[in-house]
Design an enzyme around this catalytic site. Structure first.
Site, PDB file in Angstrom:
ATOM      1  CE  LYS A 260     -24.339 -29.512 -32.467  1.00  0.00           C
ATOM      2  NZ  LYS A 260     -24.760 -30.203 -31.246  1.00  0.00           N
ATOM      3  CE  LYS A 313     -27.779 -29.360 -34.264  1.00  0.00           C
ATOM      4  NZ  LYS A 313     -27.610 -30.004 -33.001  1.00  0.00           N
TER       5      LYS A 313
HETATM    6  C1  PBG Z   1     -26.345 -30.323 -28.296  1.00  0.00           C
HETATM    7  C2  PBG Z   1     -27.350 -30.131 -29.380  1.00  0.00           C
HETATM    8  C3  PBG Z   1     -27.735 -28.888 -29.896  1.00  0.00           C
HETATM    9  C4  PBG Z   1     -28.717 -29.131 -30.832  1.00  0.00           C
HETATM   10  C5  PBG Z   1     -28.930 -30.513 -30.906  1.00  0.00           C
HETATM   11  N1  PBG Z   1     -28.054 -31.117 -29.992  1.00  0.00           N
HETATM   12  C6  PBG Z   1     -27.315 -27.518 -29.521  1.00  0.00           C
HETATM   13  C7  PBG Z   1     -25.906 -27.205 -29.376  1.00  0.00           C
HETATM   14  O1  PBG Z   1     -25.025 -27.818 -29.973  1.00  0.00           O
HETATM   15  O2  PBG Z   1     -25.629 -26.276 -28.619  1.00  0.00           O
HETATM   16  C8  PBG Z   1     -29.397 -28.049 -31.614  1.00  0.00           C
HETATM   17  C9  PBG Z   1     -30.658 -28.407 -32.322  1.00  0.00           C
HETATM   18  C10 PBG Z   1     -31.487 -27.257 -32.741  1.00  0.00           C
HETATM   19  O3  PBG Z   1     -31.087 -26.085 -32.688  1.00  0.00           O
HETATM   20  O4  PBG Z   1     -32.612 -27.544 -33.164  1.00  0.00           O
HETATM   21  N2  PBG Z   1     -25.701 -31.506 -28.224  1.00  0.00           N
END
Ligand code: PBG
Length: 393
Positions: A260, A313
């Protein structure tokens, strides 16, 4: 080599003369068969079939001929042939449909994500039902939590009467065959706007995992089928696996957000949940977008710690990472087509610059081709609907 071959053919094969009539003396020209497939622009001073080193020759029928045995276009010549040789197919069963939920009795539009809403819990069930009708079977829940419930330790994350456990039981009661995933991270519950517990401006790793283990057990007790840690703390997959197993939840799966990245593509999601970082950014726990090999370290750890599926991601800008994980792990790979990617497509579609159905179905297929078995996408219901309309599934 090809050029030499052509030249030899041209100079020796008197049967297929390669000279264009317009370049020959009239007497000779009139004795040559016309080149059936060349355009009739006889004033133009170049013909690929003429000269001492012609680029092209003609076949037995006097048609222009590129002596090319392998012609990949043969496998594209009709829809039936294209369908027969298709390497990658996306089906609605590959999708995970993210749903934003809140405590209100109405839905609220999310301005930066046109077409997405924060659902009331009642409407969440309607959305699940509709998506299931088109073949989507798996959902992941993201809650918007009122500010007054947010704390640094994120204790609301393991309130058994909190919005997520209630939503999970509601879905599982009504649709036992649906697979429900729950996000594991503190950010929706944190008054600091971070995925972990904060002290002196730092996001603490091990204390956060302590909290995440409580959150996971709360979700599992409510009936979550898959827990999806999105926090990026070190060692959380192993700790979560042990917490689940020690409480008898050996069947609850872990979909690890393995790679991520600290990405600007999450902006619209943070609008949706009002979860923008309270200070700084998330770069001390989420990965640096410059790094590819680091994703393999994360993948090895998550696999060794007991993850069942590995996620990358964002999705589209990170297709290379999806491929690298696919080539280096035998676990199923998931791609998260994140909020910013969704919003970019929506914005271009609203301006009339892209055809929505075509560009979305192409995008989702590209995830498959890159190596994703599972695709989290806000387009899940819509894409499955398009596929149903096309008679695909
Ligand atoms: C936070 C989380 C995020 C997303 C999913 N879980 C945002 C972040 O890490 O700040 C982002 C998903 C998206 O942008 O569609 N745990």
């Amino acid at each position: 080599m090809k050029f030499v071959l052509l030249s030899i053919l041209a100079s020796t094969a008197s049967g297929f003369t390669i000279l264009s009539p317009s370049f020959l003396p009239t007497s000779l020209s009139s004795s040559l068969p016309p080149l059936k497939s060349t355009p009739d622009n006889s004033d133009y001073d170049f013909s690929p079939t003429s000269g001492s080193q012609p680029a092209l020759i003609t076949n037995n029928n006097s048609d222009v001929w590129v002596p090319q045995r392998s012609r990949p276009r043969r496998n594209r010549k009709s829809q039936a042939v294209r369908d027969m040789v298709k390497e990658n197919l996306v089906t609605p069963a590959n999708f995970i449909y993210p749903l934003f939920i809140h405590e209100e009795s109405f839905n609220t539009a999310i301005e930066s994500m046109p077409g997405c809403e924060r659902h009331s819990l009642d409407h969440m069930l309607v959305e699940v039902e509709e998506a299931m009708r088109y073949g989507v079977k798996t959902f992941v829940l993201f809650p918007k939590v009122p500010d007054e419930l947010k704390t640094n330790l994120g204790v609301e994350a393991y309130n058994p009467n909190g919005i997520v456990p209630r939503a999970v039981s509601m879905i599982k009661d009504k649709f036992p065959e649906a697979t429900v995933c729950t996000d594991v991270a503190l950010d929706p519950y944190s008054d600091q706007g971070h995925d972990g517990v904060v002290s002196d401006g730092k996001i603490l790793n091990d204390i956060t995992i302590n909290q995440l283990c409580k959150q996971v057990i709360c979700q599992a007790r409510a009936g979550s089928d898959v827990v999806a840690p999105s926090d990026m703390m070190d060692g959380r997959v192993g700790a979560i696996r042990d917490a689940l197993d020690s409480e008898g939840f050996t069947d609850v799966s872990i979909l690890a957000y393995t790679a991520k990245y600290a990405s600007a593509y999450y902006g619209p999601f943070r609008d949706a949940l009002d979860s923008h970082p309270g200070f700084g950014d998330k770069k001390t726990y989420q990965q640096d977008p410059s790094n590819g090999r680091e994703a393999l370290i994360e993948a090895m750890l998550d696999e060794a710690e007991g993850a069942d599926m590995l996620m990358v991601k964002p999705g589209m800008p990170y297709l290379d990472i999806i491929r690298r994980l696919k080539d280096n792990s035998n676990l199923p790979i998931a791609a998260y087509h994140v909020s910013g990617e969704y919003s970019m497509l929506k914005a271009a579609v609203e301006k009339g610059w892209l055809d929505e159905k075509d560009v979305v179905l192409e995008t989702l297929t590209c995830f498959k081709r890159a190596g994703a078995d599972i695709i989290l996408t806000y387009y899940a219901k819509q894409a499955a609907k398009w596929m149903a309309e096309d008679g695909l599934y």
